[in-house]
Design an enzyme around this catalytic site. Structure first.
Site, PDB file in Angstrom:
ATOM      1  CE1 TYR A 105       0.525   8.763   0.977  1.00  0.00           C
ATOM      2  CE2 TYR A 105      -1.443   7.730   0.081  1.00  0.00           C
ATOM      3  CZ  TYR A 105      -0.506   8.745   0.059  1.00  0.00           C
ATOM      4  OH  TYR A 105      -0.596   9.737  -0.888  1.00  0.00           O
ATOM      5  NE  ARG A 106       5.870   1.525   3.828  1.00  0.00           N
ATOM      6  CZ  ARG A 106       6.535   0.883   2.863  1.00  0.00           C
ATOM      7  NH1 ARG A 106       6.339   1.188   1.591  1.00  0.00           N
ATOM      8  NH2 ARG A 106       7.363  -0.077   3.173  1.00  0.00           N
ATOM      9  CG  LEU A 107      -3.500   0.285   6.352  1.00  0.00           C
ATOM     10  CD1 LEU A 107      -2.960   0.388   7.780  1.00  0.00           C
ATOM     11  CD2 LEU A 107      -4.816   1.066   6.229  1.00  0.00           C
TER      12      LEU A 107
ATOM     13  CG  ASP B 275      -1.737   1.270   1.358  1.00  0.00           C
ATOM     14  OD1 ASP B 275      -2.768   1.345   0.674  1.00  0.00           O
ATOM     15  OD2 ASP B 275      -1.346   2.176   2.128  1.00  0.00           O
TER      16      ASP B 275
END
Length: 202
Positions: free
Chosen positions: A180-182, A178
Protein backbone atom coordinates in the site's frame (compact mmCIF):
# COMPACT_ATOMS: atom_id res chain seq x y z
CA UNK A 1 14.44 -14.39 2.79
CA UNK A 2 16.44 -11.85 4.77
CA UNK A 3 15.04 -8.46 5.67
CA UNK A 4 16.62 -5.29 6.98
CA UNK A 5 15.47 -3.82 10.26
CA UNK A 6 14.95 -0.33 8.87
CA UNK A 7 14.62 1.14 12.37
CA UNK A 8 17.83 -0.56 13.57
CA UNK A 9 19.87 -1.10 10.40
CA UNK A 10 23.24 -2.89 10.31
CA UNK A 11 26.28 -0.66 10.79
CA UNK A 12 27.77 -1.63 7.41
CA UNK A 13 25.62 -1.91 4.26
CA UNK A 14 27.96 -4.09 2.21
CA UNK A 15 26.80 -7.38 3.73
CA UNK A 16 23.15 -6.43 3.26
CA UNK A 17 23.83 -5.62 -0.41
CA UNK A 18 25.47 -9.00 -0.91
CA UNK A 19 22.52 -10.76 0.76
CA UNK A 20 20.01 -9.03 -1.51
CA UNK A 21 22.12 -9.76 -4.60
CA UNK A 22 22.31 -13.44 -3.65
CA UNK A 23 18.58 -13.69 -2.96
CA UNK A 24 17.71 -12.00 -6.26
CA UNK A 25 19.35 -14.94 -8.06
CA UNK A 26 16.59 -17.24 -6.81
CA UNK A 27 13.69 -14.99 -7.79
CA UNK A 28 13.40 -16.11 -11.40
CA UNK A 29 14.87 -13.08 -13.17
CA UNK A 30 16.73 -13.64 -16.44
CA UNK A 31 19.44 -11.20 -15.33
CA UNK A 32 19.18 -10.56 -11.59
CA UNK A 33 22.48 -8.67 -11.79
CA UNK A 34 21.07 -6.12 -14.27
CA UNK A 35 21.44 -2.53 -13.14
CA UNK A 36 20.71 0.89 -14.58
CA UNK A 37 23.93 2.86 -14.98
CA UNK A 38 23.41 6.63 -15.06
CA UNK A 39 26.19 8.96 -16.20
CA UNK A 40 26.51 12.66 -17.06
CA UNK A 41 28.35 13.89 -20.14
CA UNK A 42 30.67 16.88 -20.52
CA UNK A 43 27.66 19.14 -21.24
CA UNK A 44 25.77 18.14 -18.10
CA UNK A 45 23.26 15.92 -19.91
CA UNK A 46 22.26 12.69 -18.12
CA UNK A 47 22.28 9.29 -19.81
CA UNK A 48 21.14 5.86 -18.60
CA UNK A 49 21.35 2.27 -19.82
CA UNK A 50 21.30 -1.27 -18.45
CA UNK A 51 24.59 -3.06 -17.74
CA UNK A 52 25.42 -6.16 -15.69
CA UNK A 53 27.08 -6.20 -12.29
CA UNK A 54 30.18 -8.40 -12.46
CA UNK A 55 31.71 -7.84 -9.03
CA UNK A 56 30.87 -6.29 -5.70
CA UNK A 57 32.84 -5.78 -2.52
CA UNK A 58 33.91 -3.03 -0.12
CA UNK A 59 35.71 -1.26 -2.96
CA UNK A 60 32.57 -0.87 -5.06
CA UNK A 61 30.42 -2.29 -7.86
CA UNK A 62 32.21 -3.46 -11.01
CA UNK A 63 31.08 -3.74 -14.61
CA UNK A 64 32.91 -4.18 -17.93
CA UNK A 65 32.48 -2.45 -21.27
CA UNK A 66 34.09 -0.78 -24.26
CA UNK A 67 35.76 2.32 -22.84
CA UNK A 68 35.38 4.10 -26.19
CA UNK A 69 31.58 3.75 -26.00
CA UNK A 70 29.33 6.66 -25.09
CA UNK A 71 29.30 5.57 -21.45
CA UNK A 72 33.08 5.36 -21.44
CA UNK A 73 33.45 8.87 -22.87
CA UNK A 74 30.93 10.22 -20.36
CA UNK A 75 32.78 8.64 -17.45
CA UNK A 76 36.05 10.08 -18.76
CA UNK A 77 34.43 13.54 -18.74
CA UNK A 78 32.66 13.16 -15.39
CA UNK A 79 33.88 10.30 -13.22
CA UNK A 80 30.74 9.92 -11.10
CA UNK A 81 27.85 7.54 -11.65
CA UNK A 82 24.65 6.21 -10.12
CA UNK A 83 23.48 2.60 -10.18
CA UNK A 84 19.96 1.27 -9.67
CA UNK A 85 18.98 -2.35 -9.05
CA UNK A 86 15.24 -3.12 -9.18
CA UNK A 87 13.72 -6.49 -8.35
CA UNK A 88 9.94 -6.46 -8.68
CA UNK A 89 8.54 -9.90 -8.04
CA UNK A 90 5.54 -10.70 -5.83
CA UNK A 91 5.52 -10.75 -2.86
CA UNK A 92 8.80 -8.83 -2.68
CA UNK A 93 9.81 -5.56 -4.30
CA UNK A 94 13.28 -4.19 -3.72
CA UNK A 95 15.68 -1.56 -4.95
CA UNK A 96 19.29 -0.73 -4.19
CA UNK A 97 20.69 2.62 -5.29
CA UNK A 98 24.44 3.23 -5.31
CA UNK A 99 26.22 6.51 -6.05
CA UNK A 100 29.94 7.11 -6.18
CA UNK A 101 33.08 8.00 -8.03
CA UNK A 102 34.11 5.81 -10.96
CA UNK A 103 37.61 4.39 -11.37
CA UNK A 104 39.16 1.95 -13.83
CA UNK A 105 39.48 -1.68 -12.82
CA UNK A 106 43.02 -2.99 -13.18
CA UNK A 107 44.28 -4.66 -16.34
CA UNK A 108 44.59 -7.89 -14.35
CA UNK A 109 40.92 -7.72 -13.34
CA UNK A 110 39.86 -6.90 -16.89
CA UNK A 111 41.95 -9.76 -18.30
CA UNK A 112 40.57 -12.19 -15.75
CA UNK A 113 36.98 -11.34 -16.62
CA UNK A 114 37.67 -11.26 -20.37
CA UNK A 115 39.01 -14.80 -20.15
CA UNK A 116 35.72 -16.05 -18.65
CA UNK A 117 33.65 -14.76 -21.57
CA UNK A 118 32.48 -17.08 -24.37
CA UNK A 119 34.73 -16.88 -27.40
CA UNK A 120 31.81 -15.58 -29.47
CA UNK A 121 31.34 -12.69 -27.03
CA UNK A 122 35.05 -11.89 -27.22
CA UNK A 123 34.91 -11.81 -31.03
CA UNK A 124 31.81 -9.63 -31.03
CA UNK A 125 33.31 -7.19 -28.52
CA UNK A 126 36.28 -6.77 -30.85
CA UNK A 127 34.05 -6.43 -33.92
CA UNK A 128 31.80 -3.73 -32.49
CA UNK A 129 32.78 -0.07 -32.38
CA UNK A 130 30.26 0.39 -29.61
CA UNK A 131 27.96 3.44 -29.88
CA UNK A 132 29.40 4.42 -33.27
CA UNK A 133 27.25 4.46 -36.44
CA UNK A 134 27.23 1.29 -38.56
CA UNK A 135 25.79 0.89 -42.05
CA UNK A 136 23.78 -2.28 -41.42
CA UNK A 137 23.87 -5.67 -39.71
CA UNK A 138 25.78 -7.13 -42.66
CA UNK A 139 28.68 -4.81 -41.86
CA UNK A 140 28.75 -6.08 -38.28
CA UNK A 141 28.66 -9.68 -39.44
CA UNK A 142 31.46 -9.02 -41.91
CA UNK A 143 33.66 -7.62 -39.14
CA UNK A 144 32.78 -10.65 -37.01
CA UNK A 145 33.70 -13.06 -39.82
CA UNK A 146 37.03 -11.33 -40.44
CA UNK A 147 37.97 -11.55 -36.77
CA UNK A 148 36.96 -15.20 -36.54
CA UNK A 149 39.35 -15.87 -39.41
CA UNK A 150 42.10 -13.71 -37.90
CA UNK A 151 42.02 -15.50 -34.53
CA UNK A 152 41.24 -19.00 -35.82
CA UNK A 153 42.88 -21.52 -33.50
CA UNK A 154 44.25 -18.80 -31.20
CA UNK A 155 43.04 -16.97 -28.08
CA UNK A 156 41.20 -13.70 -28.64
CA UNK A 157 43.18 -10.94 -26.89
CA UNK A 158 41.37 -8.33 -24.84
CA UNK A 159 41.33 -5.00 -26.72
CA UNK A 160 43.16 -2.24 -24.87
CA UNK A 161 40.00 -0.11 -24.91
CA UNK A 162 37.83 -2.81 -23.30
CA UNK A 163 37.86 -3.20 -19.55
CA UNK A 164 36.29 -2.72 -16.18
CA UNK A 165 34.98 0.19 -14.16
CA UNK A 166 34.31 0.32 -10.44
CA UNK A 167 31.71 2.62 -8.86
CA UNK A 168 32.74 3.41 -5.31
CA UNK A 169 30.27 3.12 -2.45
CA UNK A 170 29.73 6.73 -1.39
CA UNK A 171 25.96 6.48 -0.98
CA UNK A 172 23.79 3.36 -0.75
CA UNK A 173 20.02 3.30 -0.38
CA UNK A 174 17.85 0.27 0.34
CA UNK A 175 14.18 0.36 -0.64
CA UNK A 176 11.72 -2.33 0.44
CA UNK A 177 8.32 -2.14 -1.21
CA UNK A 178 5.00 -2.14 0.62
CA UNK A 179 1.71 -3.26 -0.96
CA UNK A 180 0.00 0.00 0.00
CA UNK A 181 2.97 2.28 -0.85
CA UNK A 182 4.23 2.75 2.71
CA UNK A 183 7.68 1.69 1.58
CA UNK A 184 10.74 1.30 3.82
CA UNK A 185 13.87 3.26 2.88
CA UNK A 186 17.26 3.64 4.54
CA UNK A 187 20.25 5.53 3.17
CA UNK A 188 23.92 5.07 4.06
CA UNK A 189 26.42 7.85 3.34
CA UNK A 190 30.17 7.67 3.79
CA UNK A 191 31.42 9.48 6.84
CA UNK A 192 35.15 9.07 7.30
CA UNK A 193 35.88 5.36 7.54
CA UNK A 194 32.31 4.56 8.58
CA UNK A 195 28.74 5.25 7.58
CA UNK A 196 26.02 7.69 8.53
CA UNK A 197 22.52 6.24 8.25
CA UNK A 198 19.13 7.89 7.91
CA UNK A 199 15.67 6.47 7.48
CA UNK A 200 13.72 8.16 4.66
CA UNK A 201 10.02 8.66 4.07
CA UNK A 202 8.53 6.66 1.15
Amino acid sequence: MSTIDFDHPPADPVGACKAWFTESEGMGFANPNAMTLATVDAHGKPHARIVLLRGFDERGATFFTNRESDKGLQIAANAHAALLFHWDRHPIGRQIRIEGRVSLASDAESDAYWNTRPRESQINACASQQSRPVANRAALQQAQTELESKFAGAPVPRPAHWGGYRVSLERIEFWQGDKYRLHDRIVYEREGSGWRTQRLSP
